[in-house]
Design a protein around this motif. Structure first.
Motif, short mmCIF file in Angstrom:
data_model
loop_
_atom_site.label_atom_id
_atom_site.label_comp_id
_atom_site.label_asym_id
_atom_site.label_seq_id
_atom_site.Cartn_x
_atom_site.Cartn_y
_atom_site.Cartn_z
N THR A 1 1.08 -1.30 -0.21
CA THR A 1 -0.26 0.13 -0.20
C THR A 1 1.22 0.94 -0.06
OG1 THR A 1 -1.58 -0.96 0.94
CG2 THR A 1 -1.75 1.30 0.95
N GLY B 1 -3.05 4.29 -0.46
CA GLY B 1 -3.83 4.08 0.42
C GLY B 1 -4.82 5.73 0.99
N LEU C 1 1.23 10.87 1.32
CA LEU C 1 -0.10 10.93 2.15
C LEU C 1 -0.30 12.45 0.71
CD1 LEU C 1 -0.74 9.08 4.74
CD2 LEU C 1 -1.04 8.12 2.95
N ARG D 1 -8.46 6.93 -1.50
CA ARG D 1 -7.82 6.17 -1.86
C ARG D 1 -7.37 6.46 -3.47
NH1 ARG D 1 -6.00 1.11 0.25
NH2 ARG D 1 -7.49 0.54 1.79
N HIS E 1 1.79 4.54 0.64
CA HIS E 1 1.33 6.33 1.06
C HIS E 1 2.84 7.15 1.54
CE1 HIS E 1 3.46 4.59 4.46
NE2 HIS E 1 2.86 4.08 4.74
N ASN F 1 0.24 9.85 -3.59
CA ASN F 1 1.22 9.17 -4.65
C ASN F 1 2.12 9.58 -5.37
OD1 ASN F 1 0.31 7.09 -2.20
ND2 ASN F 1 -1.04 6.83 -3.04
#
Length: 449
Positions: free
Chosen positions: A198, A237, A202, A248, A200, A206
């Motif tokens: 995943t 994420g 953030l 997401r 992330h 990404n």
């Protein structure tokens, strides 16, 4: 052979016009040609050292620097066209060693002064904005282009890059113990037969930078090396970015702000991602076994779950995944023409998925492909409502958890993208992308990022 310290402390520069006319003649004797090249490049380095920093140069000084760089790059190219295999064998001790990209190119700087920039030179360049750099990474591009263009050396380098990174062994032990590997920009977690990677990063949707590439390399190594993992899942994420907070996102591609700041590296980012973890996702990781004739090839299927969008580098990842599941509001985009750089290996791979005409519409024209539209079925194997993605991923993991899937993935890869075709593409890409990094149109675009 002279040391790199001698090279950087070159004597006073000759008259620049005479220097430009004094390119070393090739004798085809490697040691002689190498020493002649170093002497010639010392003069060019001294000419550049006599100039003010690039932002403070006059138009005439900028023109002089460009002429010096061009002459030096022509000399490097001529030398490597003749002696790339000899240089590579020297650096790898007769191809008995398998250095990674950065180790290889900086070893070349030490062993053959002036052929490539030193680690200190590149570190100094990293403190400047992209538009204020001297552009020494282009010299690295020449080196890799010529090594990859040499069939024996190029193949050896590609196979070396399929080995696990040196740091992966310790991380593998941690993952085997904990079933989880948290890194700066991603998390790898084992759930049953699947490793869920995943992303992330953030605050920037990404977007990719040097840290992301290093983390992805480690996570892909670990997922492929762990014996309990049989299927790999890639997903973005939940974001903190104001526009997508709480949602997401798969990936926004290269971080253009970091590129403007001069923090996107040619070797550790642009080449490493293609020759390293993305190639491993497609071909698997090679693990040397004492006494065995061939290394162990660990291949596993990859499933991508796409929320919101896969742009640029994110879209490129989908082209090496074995199944792509998209939310019905997501889209695929490769804005290469708008950004001004080459979209990795997408030019080689995208046409297999969508055909030549649609591939040109996407790469040259900037067309977005929405998962729910008709052409979306060429890129997304399954399209579901966003809230149904978790269940779709679980079904895909069960479907792809099979030794026959692994065997047939290997054969499909051999048929669709032989290593030789990849080598030839990367030889061209290595030089083209290096020049693109310093082209006027790219510098103008990233300055507005």
């Amino acid at each position: 052979m002279r040391s790199s310290q001698h090279f950087t402390a070159a004597a006073a520069a000759p008259d620049w016009r005479s220097w430009l006319d004094q390119a070393p003649a090739a004798t085809r004797v490697p040691d002689i040609d190498s020493r002649a090249l170093t002497r010639h490049l010392e003069g060019g380095a001294a000419l550049l050292a006599a100039l003010p920093a690039r932002p403070q140069r006059s138009a005439a000084q900028l023109a002089l620097a460009a002429a010096v760089h061009e002459a030096g790059r022509t000399a490097r190219t001529r030398f490597l066209r003749l002696h790339a295999d000899w240089v590579y064998e020297r650096l790898t001790e007769g191809r008995s060693r398998r250095p990674q990209l950065a180790e290889l190119v900086y070893a070349a700087a030490d062993a053959f002064p002036g052929l490539t920039p030193t680690r200190a030179t590149i570190a100094a360049e990293r403190t400047a904005l992209q538009g204020d750099k001297e552009g020494y990474e282009i010299d690295q591009g020449i080196f890799f282009a010529e090594v990859l263009a040499a069939p024996a050396s190029g193949l050896h380098l590609l196979e070396s890059m399929l080995r696990p990174a040196p740091s992966s062994a310790a991380l593998l032990q941690q993952f085997r113990r904990d079933g989880r590997l948290p890194l700066a920009t991603l998390t790898l977690e084992r759930r049953g037969a699947a490793a869920h990677l995943t992303m992330h990063n953030l605050d920037c949707l990404n977007a990719e930078d040097d840290q992301v590439i290093a983390d992805m390399e480690a996570a892909v190594d670990v997922a492929l090396l762990d014996d309990e993992v049989r299927v790999c899942v890639l997903r973005g994420g939940v974001m903190r970015h104001p526009k997508y907070a709480g949602r997401r996102v798969f990936s926004a591609g290269i971080n253009l702000k970091q590129l403007h700041r001069g923090r996107i590296s040619y070797v550790e980012f642009l080449l490493q991602r293609e020759l390293g973890y993305i190639s491993k996702m497609l071909r698997g990781v090679l693990q040397d076994q004492p006494g065995a004739l061939q290394p162990r090839q660990l291949v596993k299927p990859w499933i991508a779950a796409v929320d919101s969008f896969a742009i640029g580098g994110g879209a490129q990842l989908l082209l090496v995944c074995d199944k792509v599941i998209g939310a019905d509001d997501s889209f695929f985009s490769l804005p290469a023409a708008q950004e001004g750089i080459v979209p990795g290996v997408a030019n080689l791979r995208l046409g297999r998925a969508v055909g030549a005409r649609v591939s040109r519409q996407i790469i040259l024209g900037g067309r977005r492909i929405r998962a729910a539209e008709a052409d979306g079925r060429l890129l997304f194997d399954e399209v579901v409502a966003p809230e149904a993605l978790d269940q779709a991923v679980e079904r895909a993991v069960a479907d792809y958890d099979s030794p026959a899937v692994v065997a047939n993935k290997r054969m499909l890869t051999l048929a669709e993208e032989p290593l030789e075709a990849f080598r030839l593409y990367m030889a061209e890409f290595a030089l083209e992308q290096a020049h693109r990094l310093y082209s006027a149109d790219v510098l103008a675009k990233v300055s507005r990022a």
